[in-house]
Design an enzyme around this catalytic site. Structure first.
Site, mmCIF file in Angstrom:
data_model
loop_
_atom_site.group_PDB
_atom_site.id
_atom_site.type_symbol
_atom_site.label_atom_id
_atom_site.label_comp_id
_atom_site.label_asym_id
_atom_site.label_seq_id
_atom_site.Cartn_x
_atom_site.Cartn_y
_atom_site.Cartn_z
ATOM 1 N N ARG A 191 0.822 -1.215 0.000
ATOM 2 C CA ARG A 191 0.000 0.000 0.000
ATOM 3 C C ARG A 191 0.857 1.267 0.000
ATOM 4 O O ARG A 191 0.456 2.288 -0.565
ATOM 5 C CB ARG A 191 -0.949 -0.033 1.209
ATOM 6 C CG ARG A 191 -2.111 -1.034 1.011
ATOM 7 C CD ARG A 191 -2.705 -1.443 2.331
ATOM 8 N NE ARG A 191 -3.925 -2.228 2.228
ATOM 9 C CZ ARG A 191 -3.993 -3.548 2.015
ATOM 10 N NH1 ARG A 191 -2.877 -4.243 1.838
ATOM 11 N NH2 ARG A 191 -5.155 -4.180 1.964
ATOM 12 N N GLY B 15 -1.624 -11.625 -4.986
ATOM 13 C CA GLY B 15 -3.062 -11.344 -5.044
ATOM 14 C C GLY B 15 -3.363 -9.903 -4.661
ATOM 15 O O GLY B 15 -4.251 -9.261 -5.224
ATOM 16 N N ARG C 87 -6.830 -17.840 -9.140
ATOM 17 C CA ARG C 87 -7.516 -17.192 -8.005
ATOM 18 C C ARG C 87 -8.699 -16.347 -8.483
ATOM 19 O O ARG C 87 -8.633 -15.704 -9.528
ATOM 20 C CB ARG C 87 -6.495 -16.374 -7.203
ATOM 21 C CG ARG C 87 -5.441 -17.306 -6.621
ATOM 22 C CD ARG C 87 -4.473 -16.603 -5.738
ATOM 23 N NE ARG C 87 -5.093 -16.123 -4.520
ATOM 24 C CZ ARG C 87 -4.458 -15.404 -3.613
ATOM 25 N NH1 ARG C 87 -3.193 -15.069 -3.804
ATOM 26 N NH2 ARG C 87 -5.071 -15.005 -2.526
ATOM 27 N N SER D 277 -13.117 -9.542 2.827
ATOM 28 C CA SER D 277 -11.835 -9.482 2.140
ATOM 29 C C SER D 277 -11.299 -8.062 2.098
ATOM 30 O O SER D 277 -11.916 -7.167 1.524
ATOM 31 C CB SER D 277 -11.959 -10.022 0.709
ATOM 32 O OG SER D 277 -10.838 -9.622 -0.050
ATOM 33 N N GLN E 213 -8.699 -7.202 0.538
ATOM 34 C CA GLN E 213 -8.240 -6.893 -0.822
ATOM 35 C C GLN E 213 -9.383 -6.306 -1.635
ATOM 36 O O GLN E 213 -9.205 -5.319 -2.350
ATOM 37 C CB GLN E 213 -7.698 -8.156 -1.500
ATOM 38 C CG GLN E 213 -6.393 -8.621 -0.874
ATOM 39 C CD GLN E 213 -5.821 -9.849 -1.542
ATOM 40 O OE1 GLN E 213 -6.450 -10.450 -2.415
ATOM 41 N NE2 GLN E 213 -4.627 -10.233 -1.138
ATOM 42 N N ASP F 298 -4.185 -15.454 7.470
ATOM 43 C CA ASP F 298 -2.907 -15.936 6.914
ATOM 44 C C ASP F 298 -2.115 -16.787 7.913
ATOM 45 O O ASP F 298 -1.106 -17.396 7.549
ATOM 46 C CB ASP F 298 -2.048 -14.743 6.463
ATOM 47 C CG ASP F 298 -2.654 -14.051 5.248
ATOM 48 O OD1 ASP F 298 -3.492 -14.666 4.553
ATOM 49 O OD2 ASP F 298 -2.294 -12.894 4.985
ATOM 50 N N LYS G 4 -6.535 -19.055 -1.381
ATOM 51 C CA LYS G 4 -5.267 -18.354 -1.124
ATOM 52 C C LYS G 4 -4.227 -18.822 -2.155
ATOM 53 O O LYS G 4 -4.580 -19.431 -3.155
ATOM 54 C CB LYS G 4 -4.824 -18.608 0.315
ATOM 55 C CG LYS G 4 -5.772 -18.001 1.356
ATOM 56 C CD LYS G 4 -5.811 -16.489 1.250
ATOM 57 C CE LYS G 4 -6.838 -15.878 2.146
ATOM 58 N NZ LYS G 4 -7.033 -14.448 1.923
ATOM 59 N N ARG H 19 -5.372 -23.784 0.988
ATOM 60 C CA ARG H 19 -4.626 -24.020 2.232
ATOM 61 C C ARG H 19 -5.308 -25.002 3.174
ATOM 62 O O ARG H 19 -4.686 -25.419 4.152
ATOM 63 C CB ARG H 19 -4.330 -22.689 2.938
ATOM 64 C CG ARG H 19 -3.229 -21.914 2.245
ATOM 65 C CD ARG H 19 -2.834 -20.656 3.004
ATOM 66 N NE ARG H 19 -1.753 -19.977 2.300
ATOM 67 C CZ ARG H 19 -1.473 -18.690 2.441
ATOM 68 N NH1 ARG H 19 -2.174 -17.943 3.268
ATOM 69 N NH2 ARG H 19 -0.474 -18.153 1.767
ATOM 70 N N ARG I 80 3.698 -19.398 2.805
ATOM 71 C CA ARG I 80 3.329 -19.653 4.207
ATOM 72 C C ARG I 80 3.310 -21.158 4.520
ATOM 73 O O ARG I 80 3.549 -21.565 5.649
ATOM 74 C CB ARG I 80 1.991 -19.005 4.549
ATOM 75 C CG ARG I 80 2.071 -17.490 4.404
ATOM 76 C CD ARG I 80 1.003 -16.743 5.136
ATOM 77 N NE ARG I 80 0.880 -15.398 4.590
ATOM 78 C CZ ARG I 80 1.697 -14.378 4.862
ATOM 79 N NH1 ARG I 80 2.711 -14.542 5.693
ATOM 80 N NH2 ARG I 80 1.519 -13.202 4.299
HETATM 81 C C1 S3P Z 1 -4.440 -8.982 2.256
HETATM 82 C C2 S3P Z 1 -5.680 -9.458 2.590
HETATM 83 C C3 S3P Z 1 -5.969 -10.887 2.821
HETATM 84 C C4 S3P Z 1 -4.692 -11.688 3.073
HETATM 85 C C5 S3P Z 1 -3.611 -11.354 2.081
HETATM 86 C C6 S3P Z 1 -3.272 -9.867 2.151
HETATM 87 C C7 S3P Z 1 -4.277 -7.542 2.027
HETATM 88 O O1 S3P Z 1 -6.595 -11.408 1.669
HETATM 89 O O2 S3P Z 1 -4.963 -13.062 3.035
HETATM 90 O O3 S3P Z 1 -2.451 -12.099 2.365
HETATM 91 O O4 S3P Z 1 -3.121 -7.061 1.961
HETATM 92 O O5 S3P Z 1 -5.294 -6.843 1.899
HETATM 93 P P1 S3P Z 1 -8.186 -11.283 1.439
HETATM 94 O O6 S3P Z 1 -8.507 -9.871 1.432
HETATM 95 O O7 S3P Z 1 -8.462 -11.903 0.105
HETATM 96 O O8 S3P Z 1 -8.787 -12.055 2.578
#
Ligand code: S3P
Length: 429
Positions: A28, A95, A123, A168, A170, A316, A343, A347, A389
């Site tokens: 970020r 991701g 994904r 999520s 993300q 995670d 993931k 996992r 991981r």
């Molecule tokens: C992350 C959010 C999580 C996490 C990933 C990093 C992020 O994923 O598992 O390793 O930086 O926003 P999700 O938002 O898909 O749960």
């Protein structure tokens, strides 16, 4: 490829380490630095492969970024300063990069193509492309926008109100990036609280975002200004040493400068619940992201139940929690964790398969796993399946295994923790 032989049957771990910078915050910092006006200086940046992919993508978007080890300087020219990339944007294994980048690119007036590695290609992306299309975004991908490669034709967006079907960070973050460029207000409703690094960083860069319970509001047309960002250590990386310190006999490890954002500290709560001897010294420096030192000692653990609102706060860390559970008396049940299936690997499957090979009593369920302890782990040949991981969890499993453990695809670990084995070796007494 020949598997690596891991150190097994360790007699004790002791000392201090500073785990590398937080992966989510490092990504970020580059993204916000790139869309802000003026210089952003980042310290304790994570120079892991995922975050380097983010830097490479923004360079292709015309942003000048200097990176030397864990120091990064970004010469931001604002959202308008981003340029149409002449080449595809390759996110590697990340991701976070592909999903957040879509939120930024959806509102830029140019075309771009996003690709990643074999894992990224599997994904799910509809969770981002579908809500972005409600903003008016034009994104195409394999199988109706479900999978990468994705192509984005940016255009003017309009704010929406959107209830996230999955918890999520993300997806939430991608929608905040879109909302920031959209006409009007965007309202995002989360089913459960997820990591809030994006919201905190918007404020650090002089922007505005409001959070009220599970509802987040952002107005379009904001201008951000470059900032100085100090990235705390990654609690998701620290988790491997918290577990190692708890289960390797005669151990005491101090982890310095670990991020303690409450949306990420589920692992500490679970370890307390399991009876681990953890102590925390929080720093009182009032920074945007709280941090502190954590000390862990060898502990007698007991099984527990992990479910509900706790899951996004430790998503995670579930692979390493599963290993902890193999060393806890009684049963540990992990549920409500279907997200594990999408993931870097599935996992649920990779944790259950690989720990079973070492002799653990662990079974997969529809939304998690059930582990019965305490079991003696033997040696065996295991694989990270290209998932960082899983690789690190297996290295900690080897430490308490009686026989030799051989690990395939060890190199995956450099995605989030390039100095992992160096740190591990420095603790062996
Ligand atoms: C992350 C959010 C999580 C996490 C990933 C990093 C992020 O994923 O598992 O390793 O930086 O926003 P999700 O938002 O898909 O749960």
């Amino acid at each position: 490829m020949i598997p690596a032989i891991l150190k097994s049957n360790l007699k004790g771990l002791s000392g201090e380490i500073a785990v590398p910078g937080d992966k989510s915050i490092s990504h970020r910092s580059v993204m916000f630095g790139s869309i802000a006006q003026g210089k952003t200086a980042v310290t304790n940046f994570l120079p892991g492969e995922d975050c380097l992919s983010t830097i490479a993508c923004f360079r292709k978007l015309g942003v000048s970024i200097e990176q030397e080890g864990n120091r990064v300087t970004v010469a931001g020219k604002g959202l308008e300063g981003l340029q149409e990339p002449a080449d595809i944007l390759d996110v590697g294994n990340s991701g976070t990069t592909i999903r957040l980048l879509m939120g930024i690119l959806a509102g830029r007036p140019f075309h771009s193509v996003l690709i990643g590695d074999e894992s990224i290609a599997k994904r799910p992306m509809t969770r981002v492309t579908a809500p972005l299309s409600l903003f008016g975004a034009q994104i195409n991908g394999r199988n109706n926008g479900e999978f990468a490669p994705l192509s984005v034709q940016g255009r003017q967006l309009a704010g929406v109100t959107y209830e996230l079907p999955v918890a999520s960070a993300q997806v939430k973050s991608a929608l905040l990036f879109a909302g920031m460029q959209a006409i009007g207000e965007t309202v995002i409703i989360e089913p459960m609280k997820t990591r809030d690094h994006t919201e905190r960083m918007i404020k650090q860069f002089g922007g505005e975002v409001e959070t009220d319970g599970h509802t987040i509001r952002i107005k379009g047309g904001q201008t951000l200004t470059g900032a100085e960002i100090h990235v705390p250590g990654d609690i998701s990386s620290a988790a491997f040493f918290l577990a190692a310190g708890a289960i390797v006999p005669n151990s005491e490890i101090k982890l310095k400068n670990v991020g303690l954002n409450p949306t990420r500290t589920g692992i500490i709560e679970v370890m307390h619940q399991m009876g681990a001897h953890i102590s925390i010294e929080p720093y009182e420096n009032g920074s945007a992201e709280p941090a502190g030192d954590i000390t862990i000692r060898t502990s007698d653990l007991k099984g527990t139940v992990i479910e509900g609102e706790l899951i996004p706060r430790l998503i995670d860390e579930i692979p390493i929690i599963a290993l902890l559970a193999t060393q806890a008396e009684g049963e540990t049940v992990i549920k409500d964790a279907e997200e594990l299936k999408v993931k870097e690997t599935n996992r649920i499957d990779t944790v259950v398969d690989e720990l079973s090979k070492l002799g653990a009593d662990i079974i997969a369920t529809e939304d998690g796993m059930v582990i019965r302890g305490k079991s003696h782990l033997s040696g065996g040949t295991v694989s990270s399946h290209g998932d960082h991981r899983i690789g690190m969890m297996l290295a900690v499993a080897a430490a308490i295994s009686q026989g030799d453990v051989q690990l395939h695809q060890k190199e995956a670990i450099s995605v989030s923790y390039p100095s992992f084995f160096e740190h591990f070796d420095s603790l062996i007494s």
